[in-house]
Design an enzyme around this catalytic site. Structure first.
Site, short mmCIF file in Angstrom:
data_model
loop_
_atom_site.label_atom_id
_atom_site.label_comp_id
_atom_site.label_asym_id
_atom_site.label_seq_id
_atom_site.Cartn_x
_atom_site.Cartn_y
_atom_site.Cartn_z
CG HIS A 295 40.41 -27.92 -15.92
ND1 HIS A 295 40.47 -28.95 -16.84
CD2 HIS A 295 41.20 -26.93 -16.43
CE1 HIS A 295 41.26 -28.62 -17.84
NE2 HIS A 295 41.71 -27.39 -17.63
CD GLN B 153 42.72 -22.21 -18.39
OE1 GLN B 153 43.71 -21.50 -18.21
NE2 GLN B 153 42.50 -22.84 -19.53
#
Length: 347
Positions: A169, A171
């Protein structure tokens, strides 16, 4: 690309990005969540003139949970995560423990894949292209928020970097100010134009192409090189050949070619230190022009990819000179780093 916007049980926004137009996203978040409470505060340092985000609520964020309790994996029977669906392509949601919130900005989490054990380098070109579309769409959305002056899309990979969740992931931060690093770039850009009449980003790329020793790869729409004064042991800057201020302005050719180029760079990073080595920890950071600044079109969108690993089993620590005085000392000559990154190219 199909975009589906919904909300989580505590009111945070969740957005699905799917490659197929016929995908339906209807799963609801039924967790008994309390409303998100944040204490983000921006404080200005009077000596340095930069800003610090004070976010004490982040002390309670999830830290290295076991894989079967990962909050970024799809939900399953008996256990709901941050993503209610049983599977997904790319998902973006408001961070439950944001560094910036409300009038102090916005923070989002970008899940690149539902596969917990994958990495960005494992993605297909189609999926990497979908992530690019998500970054672009979020940049456009953040641009409409009055409290956001600059958008920063990034990925931290590896426990050595400080990642608290192992799921692949990244951000997105929407800062309510222009970041110090960007301020320095803008200052250098203005000084270069005043002195030469030229564009700093264009001239840096031209110098690297003319020299050639630090070029890592070059294609029709992108060029990647180790910068002349690299701060990090292995550091690559990736620029579109047509200068644009942010992701929204990339043309179709650059968008089409990006997944192939970026995946190749990430895969080379994992081969730097030879077979048998653990995955290379890295930070991948998009530098986009702030909103509302003069001469915004002169800023050059680019991605900076770097690792804190300097050799097998050894990390580059930011000690006295770096942390105390912001003067970096690099153990790996940029020309040597570029040569190594060429040597580990995919066959």
């Amino acid at each position: 690309m199909k975009k589906t916007v919904t909300t989580l049980a505590d009111g945070r926004e969740l957005i699905y990005y799917d490659s197929r137009d016929d995908v339906v996203r209807e799963a609801a978040d039924t967790r008994p969540l309390d409303a998100v409470s944040t204490s983000s505060e921006i404080r200005r340092d009077p000596l340095l003139g930069d800003s610090v985000a004070i976010a004490s609520h982040r002390q309670g964020r999830i830290y290295h949970p076991p894989a079967d309790e990962c909050p970024l994996c799809p939900s399953r029977e008996g256990r709901q995560s941050e993503i209610p669906e049983a599977d997904y392509d790319v998902a973006v949601f408001e961070n439950r423990f944001p560094s910036l919130a409300g009038d102090s900005g916005r923070c989002e989490v970008v899940c690149f894949t539902s596969d917990h054990d994958a990495s960005f380098a494992d993605l297909t070109e189609e999926r990497a292209g979908l992530v690019l579309e998500a970054w672009t769409d979020r940049t456009a959305e953040f641009a409409g928020l009055p409290q956001v002056e600059q958008v920063f899309c990034f990925e931290n990979r590896g426990a050595e970097i400080g990642v608290t969740l192992g799921h692949p992931h990244g951000q997105i931060y929407g800062y309510p100010f222009v970041t110090p690093r960007t301020e320095l770039m803008l200052r250098s850009m203005a000084a270069h134009h005043a002195k030469t009449g030229g564009n700093l980003f264009d001239d840096v790329i031209a110098r690297e192409e003319a020299d050639g020793t630090r070029i890592v790869l070059a294609t029709e729409h992108w060029i990647a090189f180790v910068p002349y004064a690299a701060h990090w042991p292995y550091e690559v800057h990736l620029h579109p050949r047509r200068r644009v201020p942010d992701l929204r302005d990339l043309d179709e050719g650059a968008r089409t070619e990006f997944p192939q180029v970026y995946l190749e760079l990430l895969r080379r990073f994992d081969r730097i230190f030879g077979p048998g080595e653990p995955p290379t920890p890295y930070i991948s950071a998009w530098h986009q022009a702030p909103f509302g600044i003069p001469d915004r079109e002169d800023f050059g969108l680019h991605l900076e990819l770097f690792t804190i690993r300097r050799t097998s089993g050894k990390l580059k620590f930011l000690a006295g000179s770096e942390s105390g005085m912001s003067v970096f000392i690099n153990d790996v000559p940029p020309e040597t780093a570029a040569q190594r990154l060429r040597e580990v190219a995919s066959q």
